[in-house]
Design a protein around this motif. Sequence first.
Motif, PDB file in Angstrom:
ATOM      1  N   UNK A 616       0.862  -1.187   0.000  1.00  0.00           N
ATOM      2  CA  UNK A 616       0.000   0.000   0.000  1.00  0.00           C
ATOM      3  C   UNK A 616       0.895   1.232   0.000  1.00  0.00           C
ATOM      4  N   UNK A 617       0.388   2.339  -0.502  1.00  0.00           N
ATOM      5  CA  UNK A 617       1.131   3.599  -0.477  1.00  0.00           C
ATOM      6  C   UNK A 617       0.233   4.692   0.095  1.00  0.00           C
ATOM      7  N   UNK A 618       0.905   5.765   0.599  1.00  0.00           N
ATOM      8  CA  UNK A 618       0.194   6.923   1.137  1.00  0.00           C
ATOM      9  C   UNK A 618       1.026   8.158   0.884  1.00  0.00           C
ATOM     10  N   UNK A 619       0.349   9.297   0.756  1.00  0.00           N
ATOM     11  CA  UNK A 619       1.046  10.571   0.579  1.00  0.00           C
ATOM     12  C   UNK A 619       1.517  11.172   1.902  1.00  0.00           C
ATOM     13  N   UNK A 620       1.142  10.561   3.017  1.00  0.00           N
ATOM     14  CA  UNK A 620       1.516  11.098   4.336  1.00  0.00           C
ATOM     15  C   UNK A 620       2.964  10.736   4.662  1.00  0.00           C
ATOM     16  N   UNK A 621       3.539  11.473   5.600  1.00  0.00           N
ATOM     17  CA  UNK A 621       4.893  11.208   6.074  1.00  0.00           C
ATOM     18  C   UNK A 621       4.955   9.828   6.723  1.00  0.00           C
ATOM     19  N   UNK A 622       6.068   9.079   6.544  1.00  0.00           N
ATOM     20  CA  UNK A 622       6.161   7.741   7.151  1.00  0.00           C
ATOM     21  C   UNK A 622       5.932   7.737   8.658  1.00  0.00           C
ATOM     22  N   UNK A 623       6.425   8.780   9.356  1.00  0.00           N
ATOM     23  CA  UNK A 623       6.229   8.825  10.814  1.00  0.00           C
ATOM     24  C   UNK A 623       4.750   8.973  11.144  1.00  0.00           C
ATOM     25  N   UNK A 624       4.025   9.772  10.327  1.00  0.00           N
ATOM     26  CA  UNK A 624       2.584   9.952  10.556  1.00  0.00           C
ATOM     27  C   UNK A 624       1.854   8.647  10.286  1.00  0.00           C
ATOM     28  N   UNK A 625       2.240   7.949   9.243  1.00  0.00           N
ATOM     29  CA  UNK A 625       1.609   6.673   8.921  1.00  0.00           C
ATOM     30  C   UNK A 625       1.839   5.666  10.042  1.00  0.00           C
ATOM     31  N   UNK A 626       3.064   5.604  10.526  1.00  0.00           N
ATOM     32  CA  UNK A 626       3.387   4.668  11.613  1.00  0.00           C
ATOM     33  C   UNK A 626       2.543   4.959  12.846  1.00  0.00           C
ATOM     34  N   UNK A 627       2.440   6.234  13.236  1.00  0.00           N
ATOM     35  CA  UNK A 627       1.653   6.596  14.424  1.00  0.00           C
ATOM     36  C   UNK A 627       0.185   6.262  14.223  1.00  0.00           C
ATOM     37  N   UNK A 628      -0.342   6.526  13.020  1.00  0.00           N
ATOM     38  CA  UNK A 628      -1.757   6.250  12.751  1.00  0.00           C
ATOM     39  C   UNK A 628      -2.040   4.752  12.834  1.00  0.00           C
ATOM     40  N   UNK A 629      -1.137   3.936  12.295  1.00  0.00           N
ATOM     41  CA  UNK A 629      -1.325   2.480  12.366  1.00  0.00           C
ATOM     42  C   UNK A 629      -1.251   1.978  13.803  1.00  0.00           C
ATOM     43  N   UNK A 630      -0.337   2.562  14.592  1.00  0.00           N
ATOM     44  CA  UNK A 630      -0.279   2.209  16.015  1.00  0.00           C
ATOM     45  C   UNK A 630      -1.609   2.516  16.696  1.00  0.00           C
ATOM     46  N   UNK A 631      -2.137   3.703  16.428  1.00  0.00           N
ATOM     47  CA  UNK A 631      -3.385   4.117  17.074  1.00  0.00           C
ATOM     48  C   UNK A 631      -4.549   3.219  16.644  1.00  0.00           C
ATOM     49  N   UNK A 632      -4.462   2.649  15.444  1.00  0.00           N
ATOM     50  CA  UNK A 632      -5.553   1.802  14.947  1.00  0.00           C
ATOM     51  C   UNK A 632      -5.421   0.352  15.407  1.00  0.00           C
ATOM     52  N   UNK A 633      -4.382   0.052  16.181  1.00  0.00           N
ATOM     53  CA  UNK A 633      -4.245  -1.293  16.714  1.00  0.00           C
ATOM     54  C   UNK A 633      -3.302  -2.189  15.965  1.00  0.00           C
ATOM     55  N   UNK A 634      -2.646  -1.690  14.923  1.00  0.00           N
ATOM     56  CA  UNK A 634      -1.662  -2.484  14.197  1.00  0.00           C
ATOM     57  C   UNK A 634      -0.295  -2.313  14.853  1.00  0.00           C
ATOM     58  N   UNK A 635       0.651  -3.136  14.474  1.00  0.00           N
ATOM     59  CA  UNK A 635       1.979  -3.084  15.089  1.00  0.00           C
ATOM     60  C   UNK A 635       3.057  -3.011  14.022  1.00  0.00           C
ATOM     61  N   UNK A 636       3.144  -1.902  13.264  1.00  0.00           N
ATOM     62  CA  UNK A 636       4.147  -1.786  12.199  1.00  0.00           C
ATOM     63  C   UNK A 636       5.517  -1.417  12.764  1.00  0.00           C
ATOM     64  N   UNK A 637       6.534  -1.602  11.989  1.00  0.00           N
ATOM     65  CA  UNK A 637       7.863  -1.076  12.284  1.00  0.00           C
ATOM     66  C   UNK A 637       8.306  -0.280  11.069  1.00  0.00           C
ATOM     67  N   UNK A 638       9.241   0.629  11.278  1.00  0.00           N
ATOM     68  CA  UNK A 638       9.780   1.450  10.193  1.00  0.00           C
ATOM     69  C   UNK A 638      11.012   0.767   9.627  1.00  0.00           C
ATOM     70  N   UNK A 639      11.139   0.788   8.293  1.00  0.00           N
ATOM     71  CA  UNK A 639      12.325   0.194   7.688  1.00  0.00           C
ATOM     72  C   UNK A 639      13.082   1.244   6.897  1.00  0.00           C
ATOM     73  N   UNK A 640      14.393   1.003   6.762  1.00  0.00           N
ATOM     74  CA  UNK A 640      15.273   1.916   6.043  1.00  0.00           C
ATOM     75  C   UNK A 640      15.192   1.631   4.541  1.00  0.00           C
ATOM     76  N   UNK A 641      15.808   2.472   3.721  1.00  0.00           N
ATOM     77  CA  UNK A 641      15.772   2.226   2.268  1.00  0.00           C
ATOM     78  C   UNK A 641      16.324   0.869   1.856  1.00  0.00           C
ATOM     79  N   UNK A 642      17.257   0.287   2.666  1.00  0.00           N
ATOM     80  CA  UNK A 642      17.796  -1.027   2.295  1.00  0.00           C
ATOM     81  C   UNK A 642      16.960  -2.170   2.855  1.00  0.00           C
ATOM     82  N   UNK A 643      15.854  -1.874   3.492  1.00  0.00           N
ATOM     83  CA  UNK A 643      14.947  -2.911   3.976  1.00  0.00           C
ATOM     84  C   UNK A 643      15.189  -3.359   5.392  1.00  0.00           C
ATOM     85  N   UNK A 644      16.217  -2.809   6.081  1.00  0.00           N
ATOM     86  CA  UNK A 644      16.458  -3.203   7.477  1.00  0.00           C
ATOM     87  C   UNK A 644      15.539  -2.424   8.406  1.00  0.00           C
TER      88      UNK A 644
END
Length: 780
Positions: A616-644
């Motif tokens: 999926x893609x979004x126009x929002x900032x990655x930090x905003x997306x991460x916080x929104x997913x946390x608030x919705x009950x999901x448990x995402x992590x942020x990854x770097x450009x190399x996938x780590x």
Amino acid sequence: MAVPSRSLADDIRRRTDDELVGLVLARPDLARPAPADLTGLAARASTKASVQRAVEALDRGQLQVLEALVVAGDDASRESVRRLLGVAKRDEPRVRSTIDDLWRAALLWRSDGTHHVVRTVPEVLGRSIAGLGSPVRELRPSPGSDLSAIEDPQALADLLAAAPPTARAVLDKMAWGPPLGVLPTSGPGQTAVRWLLEHHLLVTVSVDRVALPREVGLALRGGRLHRHAELDAPELPARTVPSVDALAGGAASELLTQIDEVAEAWGAEAPRVLRAGGVSVRDLRRTSELLDADTARTGFLVELMYAAHLLADDGEVVPVWAPTPELDDWSSSEAGHRWATLASAWLRMTRAPHLVGHRTPGASGVANALGPDIQWPPVRAIRRDVLAELEGLPRGSAPTAEDVTRRLLWRRPLRSGAVLGEAVAAVLREAEWLGMTGRGALSDPGRTLLVPVHPSSATRVPHQGDSATPGLETAAAAMSAQLPQPVDHVLLQADLTAVAPGPLVGSLAAFMRLAADVESRGGATVYRFTNESVRRALDAGWSAAHLLDTLRRSSRTPVPQPLEYLVSDVARRHGRTRVGGGAAYIRSDDEATLEAMLAARDLAPLLLRRIAPTVLVSQANPAVVTDALHDAGFAPVTESPDGSVVVAETRRRRARTRRTAAVAVSPVDEPYTRSLVTGLRAAEEAADARRVEEEQREGPHIPVTDPVVTLALLRDAAADRHGVWIGVTDRHGGRTRELIHPRRIEGGQVRATDAAGHEKSYSIHRITGATLDPTTPAVE
């Protein structure tokens, strides 16, 4: 035969060096800046500002004696003072010692066995002394009035005895003050007041106001100034409480723990500095919820950190309240030293944390923590006075706040009772939070922290880091013996809680704050593990295996199965969804999870769009997306450009320590004062020698005097109708000498008559110095 003193200056010049030292120690403002000679010291001691400070430092007994001396006038004797106070003959030694105290403080001067009040004392006390009005002559009744019946005690007694009942009732209501009343417009009161006015028992002072003359008020009171003389301090009853030091140690331990939690929270997410200064009510309430404490205690904690330089405004473009670098050094020191640093800062601080959330005079709203409205310098003296009262009691004795307030109102009677009562209650409460007291009794560590300076002062507060003050290190050692020993383990329980049987060591405490939430505090702290707390640890880079292994090593009980399941379940879902930059993308091997995100109404603002079965893609900032997913009950992590995976490290913000430059000022202690007195005596002798030499050559020597000294001398000369030699500069800088008789000093001008009898006006700023004319006799 010694020539009697003619003024306060004469009296001070004749004092011994020990008496001068006692005067300066009792009134240290006289030494700042150092006067040029004894004449300058006497002039400064008679200024209104200095006399105001001295009078405010008097206790009720000293104030009552001083009022009696003012009412008795220049012919005051110990016997007349005793009669005005209404005390028995056996109390005369106490009256005598109090008069001697007032003389030592230079509020009186002696001449031929009589006592004279310094001229500015009545101005400081005000027109209504002890609730009495002004003398009848000063009230200026109608011209030609016969006042003999008022000024003659026996005639006044006969007149009062002959007063009609209604008139006597009016007088009785005004007898104990206030001495002013309103003229009645009708009824029996109008007739009674008319009779009193005709016999000058009342005097009109305005169109609708009348005043009771001082002579009449004294006669109605039976010749006494006060209903009851209070020459001695009231008793301070106290109850005996056990385990004072142990309770103080527990309070200090809890304080240190909460300081650590505030530092951790504000270091990660620092609250904004309000435009008017201080921290917002919302941020303070959020911190209170974190600590599970009320806002009063939280306000005290952040104010204490600010006073100890552990917290400051970082001074950035968008300023925040952040911990300072000093916090790191403080946190790594021994617990007793950490406590002593905080206690010393509390004793020194001029801010009043109990005002947080209250309206203060001159403020448009309620006072905010760390804001400018909390600044209230008198609170430091109140802390000192309260602790001095506790220090004077036997160990383990705890008085009530009301009894301490009553005692302090006797010691400082000019303070407001309501304000003082609120401040005393706050000081006792804060001392209990801090561990200075336990159950209201002064603890041994608190007692050790109070270092005496000399008999005329109550206590001195040691400065943080001052190696010359052993009280700080001794108090630290005393508190270390009372603090609970840190423990290196917890007790895990099957209900997803962990019990810490005491304060945890630093690394374990930091781990528990990260992986669990505090549920309750006390002798033992209860932590609870939740989905959010475990995810917080995983977000910080901990793996499930590392987390469980640390719990096994730190617990005296096995890791319960429900806790293992909780950690494993959160870890299984943690990182399943990953957020990256694009603007932002979300990828997951679990297509059902992505379907749930697309269907979630709370995530609609992100405008999620599927571009592949697992992306999926979004126009929002990655930090905003991460916080929104946390608030919705999901448990995402942020990854770097190399996938780590990017580990979200907690940012520890630090503010620069901001302190005002220290100015080296010698304390007004006994060594400094003796050196000052020696210099003043030498300067006076040198001035006398120059004066004799100059008088032989060209007339009286005119020293260059401080403007304060010049004004005081001119006012005294005007009151005594004494001649004064002055040095005056003209427009071209030339200096002339003139002999004048001052008449009035006002508006920066001196109205006087010169030696030829002509009236002149002199600008104060052009007078370089002044000295009394030795040929002019003092007017008695």
